[in-house]
Design an enzyme around this catalytic site. Structure first.
Site, mmCIF file in Angstrom:
data_model
loop_
_atom_site.group_PDB
_atom_site.id
_atom_site.type_symbol
_atom_site.label_atom_id
_atom_site.label_comp_id
_atom_site.label_asym_id
_atom_site.label_seq_id
_atom_site.Cartn_x
_atom_site.Cartn_y
_atom_site.Cartn_z
ATOM 1 N N GLU A 48 0.833 -1.213 0.000
ATOM 2 C CA GLU A 48 0.000 0.000 0.000
ATOM 3 C C GLU A 48 0.864 1.257 0.000
ATOM 4 O OE1 GLU A 48 -3.104 0.028 -0.545
ATOM 5 O OE2 GLU A 48 -3.869 -1.938 0.048
ATOM 6 N N ARG A 55 0.406 3.669 -3.260
ATOM 7 C CA ARG A 55 -0.258 4.959 -3.029
ATOM 8 C C ARG A 55 0.757 6.081 -2.844
ATOM 9 N NH1 ARG A 55 -5.925 3.583 0.071
ATOM 10 N NH2 ARG A 55 -5.811 1.346 -0.228
ATOM 11 N N ASP A 75 -4.271 -10.099 -8.537
ATOM 12 C CA ASP A 75 -4.543 -9.088 -9.572
ATOM 13 C C ASP A 75 -3.382 -8.279 -10.149
ATOM 14 O OD1 ASP A 75 -4.441 -7.795 -7.081
ATOM 15 O OD2 ASP A 75 -6.412 -6.878 -7.205
ATOM 16 N N GLU A 77 -12.257 -0.406 -10.275
ATOM 17 C CA GLU A 77 -11.846 -1.349 -11.326
ATOM 18 C C GLU A 77 -12.769 -1.384 -12.547
ATOM 19 O OE1 GLU A 77 -11.971 -2.109 -8.059
ATOM 20 O OE2 GLU A 77 -9.814 -2.116 -7.648
#
Ligand code: DMJ
Length: 451
Positions: free
Chosen positions: A80, A84, A217, A351
């Site tokens: 993360e 980000r 993913d 998404e």
């Protein structure tokens, strides 16, 4: 206007916290970023910039200059923080050329390097940004590392390496991510598929769960985007992507009785006929990858991408709010709908609109803009509250109950992809930029690539 509303409320009630709680009008800090603050500021920077919200961009930049403190001492998710914070800072540096974003990205990148100190060099998921100690998530089976986490570092670390004036950081960040590739190339893959859990100690798979949604993913996304970002020179990444997609097509892509194409999950050889909202990014990824394939493959993959995107649209269209659930299943009597109470929520995820944006840019079929506009209307109707946008607890109930959280990825991704869907194609052109998995744009081939 939506972005300005989301930002203004964050600024008014939560500036410096990680997210806005729009119902209670306060901030949320959470425990994902190890004491780092301002996740929404960093995630919003490049979106504010490309939308030409100049005053708001200056507010965000000032916060970075004056208040963004990297000397923290908490447990952070490596993944993360990378997607980000590092992604957001790098993208804003490339868009604006302003040094402050580059220096913060490099300083933070250096703090992440100790996470790679494991017997295989596969990083663990959690790192203390003060001490550099790292460990695996308590919930990950047998101390394993997660494919989507250690497989989603390549784009940012390559840029850190290129921007760094420090030869040690330059070499380290590059060799760490290239080593992840080596380990993944060496390990045997069941039927060519990549399971989601790998031991950072032995370098072998810990559990045979395969998914193109959560836990897997963005590993696939970073393979094709690494190749694109290298201006198509990183042929190893391309080969890995092609092989992985071939195995997915062969073993996981299914058609429902009602004619909807979906990508199932795989548990030790048994299919789970379920798609997570997260898996809906794959329509866009497959369309992007298809552009560079030979004609037969290009057509097949474009069709697959369009069919998956259409299935994801169905998951929105079949709900009362016209927003999609966290996961939907394909079972007798129910298709593209959540069948469990715990999977009915929508937390402002990007998404589905991400795939609309890619499919629009690559086909110019107007239906993608229509579908995107449906999402805009649904967000306005069901997620806009007095002080920001909120996720909802059940997409099948109107009026919905709000979860009181304006996720930072709503500003980084959902609103950015919606904006790009309605822009000219030359705004952050796909020829010149790749988007990291948090929708932060990174330039293609801006310097010589050598791997
Ligand atoms: C984002 O943080 C990124 O897109 C990540 O890859 C997956 N999940 C969220 C948004 O849903």
């Amino acid at each position: 206007q939506m972005m300005k509303f989301a930002w203004d409320n964050y600024k008014q009630y939560a500036l410096g916290k990680n997210e806005l709680r729009p119902l209670t009008k306060n901030g949320h800090i959470g425990n994902m970023f190890g004491g780092l603050r301002g996740a929404t500021v960093i995630d919003a920077l490049d979106t504010l910039y490309i939308m030409e919200l100049e005053e708001e961009f200056q507010e965000a930049k000032q916060w970075v200059e004056k208040s963004f403190d990297l000397n923290v001492n908490g447990e952070a998710s490596l993944f993360e923080v990378n997607i980000r914070y590092i992604g957001g800072l790098l993208a804003t540096y490339y868009l604006t050329g302003e040094e402050v974003f580059k220096s913060k990205a490099l300083e933070l990148g250096e703090k992440l390097l100790p996470a790679f100190n494991t017997p295989t060099g596969i990083p663990r998921g959690v790192i203390n940004l003060g001490s550099g100690m790292s460990w695996s998530w308590g919930w990950a089976s047998a101390g394993s590392s997660i494919l989507a986490e250690f497989g989603t570092l390549h784009l940012e670390f390559l840029h850190l390496s290129e921007l760094s004036g420090n030869p040690v950081l330059c070499l380290l960040s590059l060799s760490q991510v290239m080593n992840i590739r080596r380990v993944l190339n060496r390990v045997e893959k069941p039927q060519g598929l990549y399971p989601n859990f790998l031991s950072p100690v032995t370098g072998s798979w810990v559990q045979h769960h395969v998914s193109i949604g959560g836990l897997g993913d963005s590993f696939y996304e970073y393979l094709i985007k690494s190749w694109l970002m290298s201006d198509k020179r990183d042929s190893e990444a391309k080969r890995m992507y092609d092989d992985a997609l071939e195995a997915i097509e062969k073993h996981l892509v299914k058609k429902s009785a009602g004619g909807l194409t979906y990508i199932a999950e795989w548990r030790g050889g048994i299919l789970d006929h379920k798609m997570g909202h997260l898996a809906c990014f794959s329509g866009g990824m497959i369309a992007l990858g298809a552009q560079h394939a030979a004609e037969e493959r290009r057509q097949r993959h474009m069709q697959l991408a369009a069919e998956i995107t259409s299935t994801c649209h169905e998951s929105y269209a079949r709900s009362d709010t016209k927003l999609g659930p966290e996961a939907f299943r394909f079972e007798a009597g129910s298709e593209a709908m959540a069948t469990r109470l715990s999977e009915r929520y929508y937390i402002l995820r990007p998404e589905v609109v991400e795939s609309y944006m890619y499919l629009w840019r690559l086909t110019h079929d107007p239906k993608y803009r229509h579908w995107g506009w449906e999402v805009v209307q649904a967000l306005e109707k069901h997620c806009r509250v007095e002080a920001g946008f909120s996720g909802i607890r059940d997409v099948y109930t109107t009026p919905p109950t709000h979860d009181n959280m304006q996720q930072s990825f709503f500003l980084a991704e959902t609103l950015k992809y919606l904006y790009l869907l309605f822009c000219e194609d030359d705004v952050l052109s796909l020829e010149d930029w790749v988007f990291n998995t948090e929708a932060h744009p990174l330039p293609i081939n801006h310097t010589d690539f050598k791997a």
